[in-house]
Write a protein that holds these residues in place. Structure first.
Motif, PDB file in Angstrom:
ATOM      1  N   ARG A 232       3.711  -1.704  -4.167  1.00  0.00           N
ATOM      2  CA  ARG A 232       2.316  -2.192  -4.219  1.00  0.00           C
ATOM      3  C   ARG A 232       1.505  -1.751  -2.990  1.00  0.00           C
ATOM      4  NH1 ARG A 232       3.130  -8.311  -5.662  1.00  0.00           N
ATOM      5  NH2 ARG A 232       5.323  -7.851  -5.960  1.00  0.00           N
ATOM      6  N   GLY A 233       1.649  -0.466  -2.668  1.00  0.00           N
ATOM      7  CA  GLY A 233       0.851   0.102  -1.567  1.00  0.00           C
ATOM      8  C   GLY A 233       1.434  -0.140  -0.186  1.00  0.00           C
ATOM      9  N   VAL A 234       2.564  -0.842  -0.102  1.00  0.00           N
ATOM     10  CA  VAL A 234       3.206  -1.095   1.202  1.00  0.00           C
ATOM     11  C   VAL A 234       4.422  -0.175   1.336  1.00  0.00           C
ATOM     12  CG1 VAL A 234       4.373  -2.806   2.661  1.00  0.00           C
ATOM     13  CG2 VAL A 234       2.462  -3.516   1.183  1.00  0.00           C
ATOM     14  N   GLN A 235       4.412   0.598   2.407  1.00  0.00           N
ATOM     15  CA  GLN A 235       5.490   1.568   2.632  1.00  0.00           C
ATOM     16  C   GLN A 235       6.616   0.928   3.445  1.00  0.00           C
ATOM     17  OE1 GLN A 235       3.929   4.925   4.705  1.00  0.00           O
ATOM     18  NE2 GLN A 235       5.520   6.307   4.064  1.00  0.00           N
ATOM     19  N   PHE A 236       7.872   1.194   3.073  1.00  0.00           N
ATOM     20  CA  PHE A 236       9.022   0.646   3.798  1.00  0.00           C
ATOM     21  C   PHE A 236       9.817   1.777   4.446  1.00  0.00           C
ATOM     22  CE2 PHE A 236       7.880  -2.771   0.999  1.00  0.00           C
ATOM     23  CZ  PHE A 236       8.264  -3.930   1.665  1.00  0.00           C
ATOM     24  N   ILE A 237      10.106   1.625   5.746  1.00  0.00           N
ATOM     25  CA  ILE A 237      10.852   2.643   6.493  1.00  0.00           C
ATOM     26  C   ILE A 237      12.077   2.020   7.147  1.00  0.00           C
ATOM     27  CG2 ILE A 237      10.768   4.226   8.476  1.00  0.00           C
ATOM     28  CD1 ILE A 237       7.840   4.752   7.714  1.00  0.00           C
ATOM     29  N   ASN A 238      13.223   2.670   6.942  1.00  0.00           N
ATOM     30  CA  ASN A 238      14.501   2.202   7.475  1.00  0.00           C
ATOM     31  C   ASN A 238      14.857   2.996   8.732  1.00  0.00           C
ATOM     32  OD1 ASN A 238      17.201   1.518   7.928  1.00  0.00           O
ATOM     33  ND2 ASN A 238      17.951   2.874   6.313  1.00  0.00           N
ATOM     34  N   ASP A 239      14.737   2.321   9.881  1.00  0.00           N
ATOM     35  CA  ASP A 239      15.126   2.937  11.151  1.00  0.00           C
ATOM     36  C   ASP A 239      16.207   2.072  11.804  1.00  0.00           C
ATOM     37  OD1 ASP A 239      14.863   4.951  13.142  1.00  0.00           O
ATOM     38  OD2 ASP A 239      13.620   3.634  14.365  1.00  0.00           O
TER      39      ASP A 239
ATOM     40  N   ASP B 262      -0.280  -0.940   4.522  1.00  0.00           N
ATOM     41  CA  ASP B 262       0.543  -1.263   5.689  1.00  0.00           C
ATOM     42  C   ASP B 262       1.924  -0.603   5.585  1.00  0.00           C
ATOM     43  OD1 ASP B 262      -1.530  -2.848   6.492  1.00  0.00           O
ATOM     44  OD2 ASP B 262      -0.509  -4.764   6.207  1.00  0.00           O
ATOM     45  N   VAL B 263       2.625  -0.604   6.705  1.00  0.00           N
ATOM     46  CA  VAL B 263       4.010  -0.121   6.748  1.00  0.00           C
ATOM     47  C   VAL B 263       4.919  -1.246   7.229  1.00  0.00           C
ATOM     48  CG1 VAL B 263       5.609   1.509   7.835  1.00  0.00           C
ATOM     49  CG2 VAL B 263       3.318   2.249   7.279  1.00  0.00           C
TER      50      VAL B 263
ATOM     51  N   LYS C 105      -0.288   3.622  10.697  1.00  0.00           N
ATOM     52  CA  LYS C 105      -0.867   2.568   9.844  1.00  0.00           C
ATOM     53  C   LYS C 105      -0.504   1.212  10.434  1.00  0.00           C
ATOM     54  CE  LYS C 105      -0.299   5.259   5.605  1.00  0.00           C
ATOM     55  NZ  LYS C 105       0.649   5.603   4.557  1.00  0.00           N
ATOM     56  N   PRO C 106      -1.234   0.137  10.075  1.00  0.00           N
ATOM     57  CA  PRO C 106      -0.856  -1.205  10.548  1.00  0.00           C
ATOM     58  C   PRO C 106       0.604  -1.486  10.177  1.00  0.00           C
ATOM     59  CG  PRO C 106      -2.951  -1.283   9.370  1.00  0.00           C
ATOM     60  CD  PRO C 106      -2.404   0.095   9.181  1.00  0.00           C
ATOM     61  N   THR C 107       1.367  -2.017  11.130  1.00  0.00           N
ATOM     62  CA  THR C 107       2.823  -2.107  10.968  1.00  0.00           C
ATOM     63  C   THR C 107       3.342  -3.529  11.064  1.00  0.00           C
ATOM     64  OG1 THR C 107       3.026   0.114  11.925  1.00  0.00           O
ATOM     65  CG2 THR C 107       5.021  -1.250  11.932  1.00  0.00           C
ATOM     66  N   ILE C 108       4.229  -3.881  10.140  1.00  0.00           N
ATOM     67  CA  ILE C 108       5.001  -5.120  10.259  1.00  0.00           C
ATOM     68  C   ILE C 108       6.370  -4.688  10.754  1.00  0.00           C
ATOM     69  CG2 ILE C 108       6.091  -7.055   9.030  1.00  0.00           C
ATOM     70  CD1 ILE C 108       2.932  -5.546   7.685  1.00  0.00           C
TER      71      ILE C 108
END
Length: 432
Positions: A305-312, A401-402, A330-333
Motif C-alpha cells: 500500500r505504497g509503503v516500502q520495506f527494506i531488510n538491513d 514512506d519507507v 523518503k520519510p523513514t520508520i
C-alpha cells in the motif's frame, strides 16, 4: 566442524568440545568421521590435555576455560590459521573492516568467478575456510575475516588484504578500548611481505590516523573520493578510476549495480582487488554491473500500500545503520534494537532527526534507545518480535514512506542470528 575435518584429514588426533548442543548434521558428520566429541559442557582436563587448540571466534578471552588454556601456555589458533597452514599454493584475498566487508567480499568473489578464476567464498561469509580446503580445494580463496578470527592468527598471510573501514564495534570483547579493536583489524597485514598488496580506505579517519602505527611491508593501494592517488582507486565527477600498474580501468558510477556512497567505496575496493590479480578490465566492468546485493543488506522486500520495506538486518552496529539512513531519501520508520555492544547512538542522531518519523524498538532492553532519541522522535514504541515490529511500523507509515529494519545491534536476545531476524522480518512483511 571444518577445522575438525581438516585436522583429521591431516593426521591430527582430534577431540571436539562444545558448550552447547550440537546440531544433528554436525553430530552425524563427527560420527561418520569417527571424531570423538562432547556437547553441553566442557571436560576441562581433556581440553587442557591438548597440544594445540582451535577456539571458536565466538568465545571471548574472559571465558574461564580460555583463561586456564592461556595460563597453561597451550597454543590457541583460529580456524583460518589452520586452513592457511594447508592451503598449498593457493592464493588468499582477505577482507576485513567494521562495515561493508560482506558486500565487498561477495563482489570480489563475483568478479573472480566472472573473470574465470577457480575461487571459493569462505570465512565469515559463505563456507568454513578449513572445510573448503579439506573437501574442495581451490586456487583462490576469497575470505571475509572478522576481528575475532584475526585475534588468533599466527602465520596467516593474505596475498591481498582489504581493510574497508574501522568504526566502534564489538567493544564488549575488547575491554571497551577502541584501540584494542583497531589493533585487531590491522593484524590482517602483520605477516604480509613486499610481494603482497594492501587495499584500504584512505578517507576513513581511523585508518588514516593509525596506519603509520602498524608498519607493513606490502604494496599500499588506497581508495578515496577526496584525492587522486597514482595507484589504487578514486572517484571524481561520477567516474571511478582504478590503477594498479597493470592497466587502468575507468567506469561511470551510474553503471554500478549497487547504489549509495558506501557501495561506491565497496566497489572501488573490489575493483582494485580484481585488477591486482590480473582480471581483464572488461570482465571487471561487466561483473560490477551484474552484481546483486546480499540478502539482509539493504535488501528490498516489498511495497505494501505504497509503503516500502527494506531488510538491513545485517546492520549489527551503529555505523552500519548510519550508512543505511544516509541512503534514505523518503520519510523513514526505523526498526532498531537487540543486544547492545556498547553502542554510541549520537553517531546517527543528526540523520535520525532529519529522516526518521518513528522508531520501533525490537529488543529485550530498549532503554538506551529511548534515552538517545526521546527528544528527537515523538513516536517510539517497544515490540518483542519481528511480527509486532512490522505491524507497529506499518501502523505509523503512510504512502510514500519507507520501513527500514537496520537494528544497530546483535540479534541474540530474540533471534538465532541476524539471518533469522531478517527472514522473520520478511515473513512478517509478506503476511501484512
Amino acid at each position: 566442524m571444518g577445522a575438525a575435518m581438516l585436522a583429521v584429514q591431516k593426521g591430527y588426533d582430534v577431540f571436539v568440545s562444545d558448550g552447547g548442543p550440537l546440531k544433528e548434521p554436525y553430530r552425524q558428520d563427527l560420527q561418520r568421521l569417527g571424531i570423538p566429541f562432547e556437547e553441553g559442557g566442557h571436560t576441562s582436563t581433556r581440553v587442557l590435555d591438548a597440544d594445540e587448540i582451535m577456539k571458536s571466534p565466538g568465545i571471548p578471552e574472559k571465558n574461564e576455560l580460555v583463561r586456564q588454556i592461556r595460563a597453561k601456555g597451550i597454543p590457541v589458533i583460529s580456524e583460518i590459521e589452520l586452513a592457511y597452514r594447508y592451503k598449498g599454493d593457493s592464493k588468499v584475498i582477505g577482507i576485513t573492516g567494521s562495515n561493508g566487508k560482506s558486500t565487498t567480499t561477495a563482489m570480489i568473489y563475483h568478479i573472480f568467478r566472472h573473470g574465470g578464476l577457480d575461487a571459493a567464498l569462505v570465512g565469515n561469509i559463505g563456507y568454513s575456510f578449513a572445510r573448503q580446503v579439506a573437501e574442495d580445494p581451490r586456487e583462490w580463496y576469497v575470505a571475509e575475516i572478522s576481528s575475532f578470527q584475526l585475534d588468533d592468527i599466527v602465520t596467516f598471510r593474505p596475498d591481498v588484504a582489504v581493510l574497508t573501514n574501522i568504526t566502534e564495534d564489538h567493544l564488549d570483547r575488547y575491554d571497551y578500548q577502541f584501540e584494542n579493536y583497531i589493533r585487531s583489524k590491522f593484524r590482517i597485514v602483520m605477516n604480509q611481505t613486499e610481494k603482497d598488496d594492501f587495499i584500504y580506505c584512505e578517507d576513513d579517519p581511523v585508518i588514516k590516523k593509525y596506519i603509520s602505527q602498524f608498519p607493513h611491508q606490502s604494496n599500499p593501494l588506497p581508495f578515496t573520493m577526496q584525492q587522486e592517488p597514482n595507484k589504487g582507486a578514486f572517484i571524481k565527477n561520477g567516474q571511478m578510476t582504478v590503477n594498479t600498474g597493470n592497466e587502468k580501468l575507468q567506469m561511470s558510477i551510474y553503471d554500478f549495480a549497487l547504489k549509495g556512497i558506501h557501495n561506491q567505496y565497496n566497489t572501488m575496493a573490489a575493483g582494485i582487488a580484481s585488477a591486482t590479480v590480473g582480471i581483464r578490465k572488461e570482465k571487471i566492468r561487466e561483473a560490477i554491473q551484474s552484481f546483486e546485493a546480499l540478502e539482509h543488506r539493504m535488501e528490498y522486500v516489498l511495497t505494501v500500500r505504497g509503503v516500502q520495506f527494506i531488510n538491513d538486518s545485517k546492520a549489527t552496529n551503529v555505523n552500519s545503520t548510519w550508512y543505511a539512513l544516509e541512503s534514505m531519501d523518503k520519510p523513514t520508520i526505523l526498526i532498531l534494537g537487540g543486544v547492545d555492544k556498547g553502542n554510541d547512538y549520537s553517531l546517527i542522531r543528526e540523520l535520525v532527526k532529519e529522516k526518521v518519523k518513528a522508531i520501533v524498538c525490537m529488543g529485550v532492553d530498549n532503554r538506551k534507545i529511548h534515552e538517545a532519541f526521546q527528544n528527537d522522535v515523538s513516536l517510539m514504541v517497544n515490540t518483542a518480535s519481528a511480527e509486532e515490529a512490522v505491524k507497529a511500523a506499518f501502523h505509523f507509515a503512510t504512502k510514500g514512506d519507507v520501513v527500514l529494519l537496520s537494528p544497530a545491534c546483535a540479534s541474540f536476545d530474540l533471534f538465532k542470528n541476524y539471518e533469522d531476524r531478517g527472514r522473520q522480518f520478511k515473513e512478517a512483511v509478506r503476511d501484512l
